[in-house]
Write an enzyme that holds these catalytic residues in place. Structure first.
Site, PDB file in Angstrom:
ATOM      1  N   ASP A 189       0.868  -1.189   0.000  1.00  0.00           N
ATOM      2  CA  ASP A 189       0.000   0.000   0.000  1.00  0.00           C
ATOM      3  C   ASP A 189       0.899   1.231   0.000  1.00  0.00           C
ATOM      4  OD1 ASP A 189      -2.199   1.633   0.032  1.00  0.00           O
ATOM      5  OD2 ASP A 189      -2.648   1.351   2.151  1.00  0.00           O
ATOM      6  N   ALA A 190       1.716   1.340  -1.028  1.00  0.00           N
ATOM      7  CA  ALA A 190       2.814   2.309  -1.046  1.00  0.00           C
ATOM      8  C   ALA A 190       2.383   3.704  -1.502  1.00  0.00           C
ATOM      9  CB  ALA A 190       3.947   1.793  -1.929  1.00  0.00           C
TER      10      ALA A 190
END
Length: 263
Positions: A189-190
């Protein structure tokens, strides 16, 4: 999740014994449904246990944080408890500001360099040591379950997919699945709020409940999109150049942006 869990932090006795008395500030509720509370030194995440285990439970986040510790900068796990059907995860608070903060965005060249370096470092971790699998053979069946259960928020799709259904997006994902995956250890979930910047360094990666072995574009797509939204397309492209343009596939960037719609 019960509203009172989000309104008042009542720690289970085991966590009260390890956390010092503090003034807790309610930060909000993340997209995962977890309530987040902060004191000067600690963070407590609270989430209802049960139901679909994907995208992640706080227990899964705890396991990933423990594995990542010493490999890349992440918060330290202070404690984890389950009480009354609710999970509690206590962490050290990482000093600094998240990468979407205006003070961080004020230095865009430095920021894109930090993000590129942080992801190169994460993606260089040895695959054989990582116990968490998040490749498409894992994630596609899970998002199919989410679609079938009706838990995907169709009102939160990106502008170009406004009005579409979760079923149509899943069908497109199944139809256009890449023939191969460039597997690395990914954050999962960058987006910018999940990188904590302190001066000249990325001080910590947070919200790593979806971390694991996946195609590098699962990270690159979300960081690129987040930079477009918070800065502009020019800096998003600069990020890809700094990361290594030769490793980037434009088709996969689009695919993993599409996949993220179902989380």
């Amino acid at each position: 999740m019960p509203d009172d869990v989000h309104q008042t932090l009542i720690l289970p006795p085991p966590l009260r014994r390890v956390l010092p008395a503090a003034r807790w500030e309610r930060v909000g509720v993340g997209e995962s449904g977890a309530g987040v509370w902060k004191s000067q030194r600690y963070v407590v995440k609270v989430q209802e246990r049960g139901g679909l285990p994907f995208p992640s439970t706080l227990q899964q986040e705890r396991e990933r944080l423990r594995w990542l510790a010493g490999r890349v900068p992440v918060p330290r796990v202070v404690g984890y408890e389950v009480e009354g059907g609710v999970e509690y995860l206590a962490l050290t608070r990482v000093p600094g500001l998240d990468a979407s903060h205006p003070d961080v965005l004020f230095h865009p060249d430095r920021l894109v360099d930090l993000l590129a370096r942080a992801l190169r470092e994460l993606h260089a971790l040895p695959l054989r040591e990582c116990p968490f699998k998040m490749s498409l053979s894992v994630t596609l069946p899970h998002v199919r379950e989410r679609v079938a259960a009706g838990v995907v928020d169709e009102t939160d799709f990106d502008d170009e997919r406004e009005g579409r259904t979760a079923i149509s997006i899943f069908n497109e994902l199944a139809r256009t699945r890449p023939a191969s995956e460039d597997l690395v250890v990914t954050h999962g979930d960058a987006c910018l709020p999940n990188f904590i910047v302190n001066g000249e360094f990325i001080e910590g990666l947070i919200d790593v409940g979806r971390a694991g072995i996946a195609d590098r574009h699962a990270d690159l797509a979300l960081t690129h999109r987040s930079l477009v939204r918070n800065l502009n397309a020019e800096y998003a492209e600069q990020f890809l150049e700094l990361y290594g343009r030769e490793r980037v596939d434009a088709g996969k960037l689009a695919y993993y942006r599409l996949l993220d719609e179902l989380f």
